[in-house]
Design a protein around this motif. Sequence first.
Motif, PDB file in Angstrom:
ATOM      1  N   TYR A   1       0.895  -1.338   0.129  1.00  0.00           N
ATOM      2  CA  TYR A   1       0.037  -0.023  -0.122  1.00  0.00           C
ATOM      3  C   TYR A   1       0.840   1.325  -0.022  1.00  0.00           C
ATOM      4  N   ARG A   2       0.305   2.205  -0.417  1.00  0.00           N
ATOM      5  CA  ARG A   2       0.724   3.607  -0.310  1.00  0.00           C
ATOM      6  C   ARG A   2       0.472   4.373   0.848  1.00  0.00           C
ATOM      7  N   GLN A   3       1.340   5.285   1.140  1.00  0.00           N
ATOM      8  CA  GLN A   3       1.155   6.093   2.371  1.00  0.00           C
ATOM      9  C   GLN A   3      -0.012   6.794   2.925  1.00  0.00           C
ATOM     10  N   ASN A   4      -0.650   7.393   1.660  1.00  0.00           N
ATOM     11  CA  ASN A   4      -1.798   8.179   2.112  1.00  0.00           C
ATOM     12  C   ASN A   4      -3.169   7.212   2.271  1.00  0.00           C
ATOM     13  N   GLU A   5      -3.139   6.121   1.486  1.00  0.00           N
ATOM     14  CA  GLU A   5      -4.178   5.200   1.973  1.00  0.00           C
ATOM     15  C   GLU A   5      -4.119   4.527   3.299  1.00  0.00           C
ATOM     16  N   VAL A   6      -2.954   4.519   3.631  1.00  0.00           N
ATOM     17  CA  VAL A   6      -2.726   3.684   4.753  1.00  0.00           C
ATOM     18  C   VAL A   6      -2.951   4.858   6.032  1.00  0.00           C
ATOM     19  N   PHE A   7      -2.720   5.977   5.813  1.00  0.00           N
ATOM     20  CA  PHE A   7      -2.909   7.091   7.076  1.00  0.00           C
ATOM     21  C   PHE A   7      -4.483   7.268   6.973  1.00  0.00           C
ATOM     22  N   GLU A   8      -5.130   7.278   5.725  1.00  0.00           N
ATOM     23  CA  GLU A   8      -6.519   7.240   5.613  1.00  0.00           C
ATOM     24  C   GLU A   8      -7.249   6.310   6.620  1.00  0.00           C
ATOM     25  N   ALA A   9      -6.793   4.949   6.620  1.00  0.00           N
ATOM     26  CA  ALA A   9      -7.268   3.881   7.292  1.00  0.00           C
ATOM     27  C   ALA A   9      -7.116   4.194   8.683  1.00  0.00           C
ATOM     28  N   ALA A  10      -5.777   4.657   8.956  1.00  0.00           N
ATOM     29  CA  ALA A  10      -5.155   4.778  10.388  1.00  0.00           C
ATOM     30  C   ALA A  10      -6.451   5.736  11.144  1.00  0.00           C
ATOM     31  N   VAL A  11      -6.575   6.847  10.323  1.00  0.00           N
ATOM     32  CA  VAL A  11      -7.523   7.957  11.072  1.00  0.00           C
ATOM     33  C   VAL A  11      -9.017   7.403  11.134  1.00  0.00           C
ATOM     34  N   MET A  12      -9.469   6.517  10.420  1.00  0.00           N
ATOM     35  CA  MET A  12     -10.892   5.916  10.463  1.00  0.00           C
ATOM     36  C   MET A  12     -10.785   5.069  11.685  1.00  0.00           C
ATOM     37  N   PHE A  13      -9.687   4.369  11.663  1.00  0.00           N
ATOM     38  CA  PHE A  13      -9.561   3.509  13.048  1.00  0.00           C
ATOM     39  C   PHE A  13      -9.532   4.305  14.167  1.00  0.00           C
ATOM     40  N   ALA A  14      -8.997   5.288  14.092  1.00  0.00           N
ATOM     41  CA  ALA A  14      -8.766   6.508  15.518  1.00  0.00           C
ATOM     42  C   ALA A  14     -10.106   6.843  15.933  1.00  0.00           C
ATOM     43  N   ARG A  15     -11.048   7.153  14.688  1.00  0.00           N
ATOM     44  CA  ARG A  15     -12.122   7.793  15.032  1.00  0.00           C
ATOM     45  C   ARG A  15     -13.161   6.761  15.519  1.00  0.00           C
ATOM     46  N   THR A  16     -13.164   5.608  15.185  1.00  0.00           N
ATOM     47  CA  THR A  16     -14.140   4.629  15.429  1.00  0.00           C
ATOM     48  C   THR A  16     -13.718   3.659  16.820  1.00  0.00           C
ATOM     49  N   GLU A  17     -12.213   3.370  16.686  1.00  0.00           N
ATOM     50  CA  GLU A  17     -11.882   2.292  17.976  1.00  0.00           C
ATOM     51  C   GLU A  17     -11.121   3.296  18.819  1.00  0.00           C
ATOM     52  N   GLY A  18     -10.625   4.402  18.781  1.00  0.00           N
ATOM     53  CA  GLY A  18     -10.268   5.363  19.747  1.00  0.00           C
ATOM     54  C   GLY A  18      -8.704   5.174  19.714  1.00  0.00           C
ATOM     55  N   ILE A  19      -7.994   4.404  19.250  1.00  0.00           N
ATOM     56  CA  ILE A  19      -6.619   4.172  19.082  1.00  0.00           C
ATOM     57  C   ILE A  19      -5.750   4.814  18.168  1.00  0.00           C
ATOM     58  N   VAL A  20      -4.815   5.579  18.361  1.00  0.00           N
ATOM     59  CA  VAL A  20      -3.822   6.028  17.418  1.00  0.00           C
ATOM     60  C   VAL A  20      -2.629   5.191  17.073  1.00  0.00           C
TER      61      VAL A  20
END
Length: 452
Positions: A361-380
């Motif tokens: 995967y490329r960087q931006n799509e990875v960080f997009e997923a990480a932000v979604m995870f943080a906003r649903t599960e709370g973990i950065v």
Amino acid sequence: MQTKILLDEGEMPKRWYNIQADLPTPMDPPLHPGTGKPAVPDDLRHIFPMELIRQEMSTERYIDIPEEVRDILTLWRPSPLYRARRLEAALKTPAKIYFKWEGVSPPGSHKPNTAIPQAYYNREEGIERLATETGAGQWGSSLAFATGLFDMECTVYMVRSSYDQKPYRKSMMQVYGAECIPSPSEKTRSGQAILDRDPDTPGSLGIAISEAVEDAASHENTNYALGSVLNHVCLHQTIIGQEAQQQLAAVDAYPDVVIGCVGGGSNYAGLAFPFAGDKITGKHPETDLIAVEPSACPTLTKGLYAYDFGDVAGLTPLMRMFTLGHDFVPPAIHAGGLRYHGASPLVSRLAQDGVIRPVAYRQNEVFEAAVMFARTEGIVVAPEAAHAVKAAIDEALRCRETGDAKTILFNNSGHGNFDFSSYEAYFAGKLVDYEYPAELIKESLARLPVTG
């Protein structure tokens, strides 16, 4: 509707699982860097304790965890297994998503699972100091933590780009009592040689490994410790997958898909190897084991399965693995722990045999997923772990399209509490989606060592 699945300390595994006992194809031996002949234990004694050398070459299915090591591991183990219900709801998927949360360790990642036993075995043989490399700093801070507990000294060569991007990892190492040096440095001959050729180099794990190995080999009281790649490191990490098997069994579940990010391969091996053992031996032959890497350093997806050095200077034994070439210097992406030219020989063997499936995967799509995870599960999460999050989300979205209610398990290998400069760059639109040019990979591969 349980969110966290917990084990009691008494349920923590007492043995590590050694996948070498169950491999469909035997491992190729490491080769001596000078003679090109199969390495023997004495070839490694100048940098490793004998017990770790024994574990490196062992084909025993299980190896006992020393009681003193288990006692220290209880500071954070067993780690929790989470059901990501809020992420599932946001994705509108019928899939069940579970993640093993390794960010609960004191240094904040899975790395102490091997740092503790490595420091222990070295102390038992009278070693007073350990030298190592680190990419993003998770390994360096973990070894610093471990050596502090065993009253040992520690020197860490940190890849220069990560040293600049993640200053608080350096601070954590100093808190634990270690010395942290940006690599390449003037302290070693191999570092000086790199700086002479390219004073502005961002560094690489291969360069930092050369410096640490040279340091260890030139000091009698010092050994080398490696945070990934080698067989004994993968072995120590299997406590993750063994715990996950118990935790899923407690809720009558077994994963259809197992996911982890791959740089050198240790956190992936830790979660996936016990499940790969089940796949190889026919207990669960259909499990999809996905290994995720960055497009900027596509070792498993675009590398060559060949013998290569583990470092730039050619000081390590030659290992047969997927490699981009030992002098490959990847771009300074924010997932610094995944910027390694090679992959674990064990992980590589499983990829070559089709047991695991690599994706990039490329960087931006990875960080997009990480932000979604943080906003649903709370973990950065750390940028490295975010690659596994991205793959888990993609698999869950496929389940939404097909209607399959698969069980997805991924290794959430560390927190991103020291990675906010990376997130800041993402929100500012400053992350570059590197796709490493095929012609540069070809050039690097052309310089692989010639073996018989």
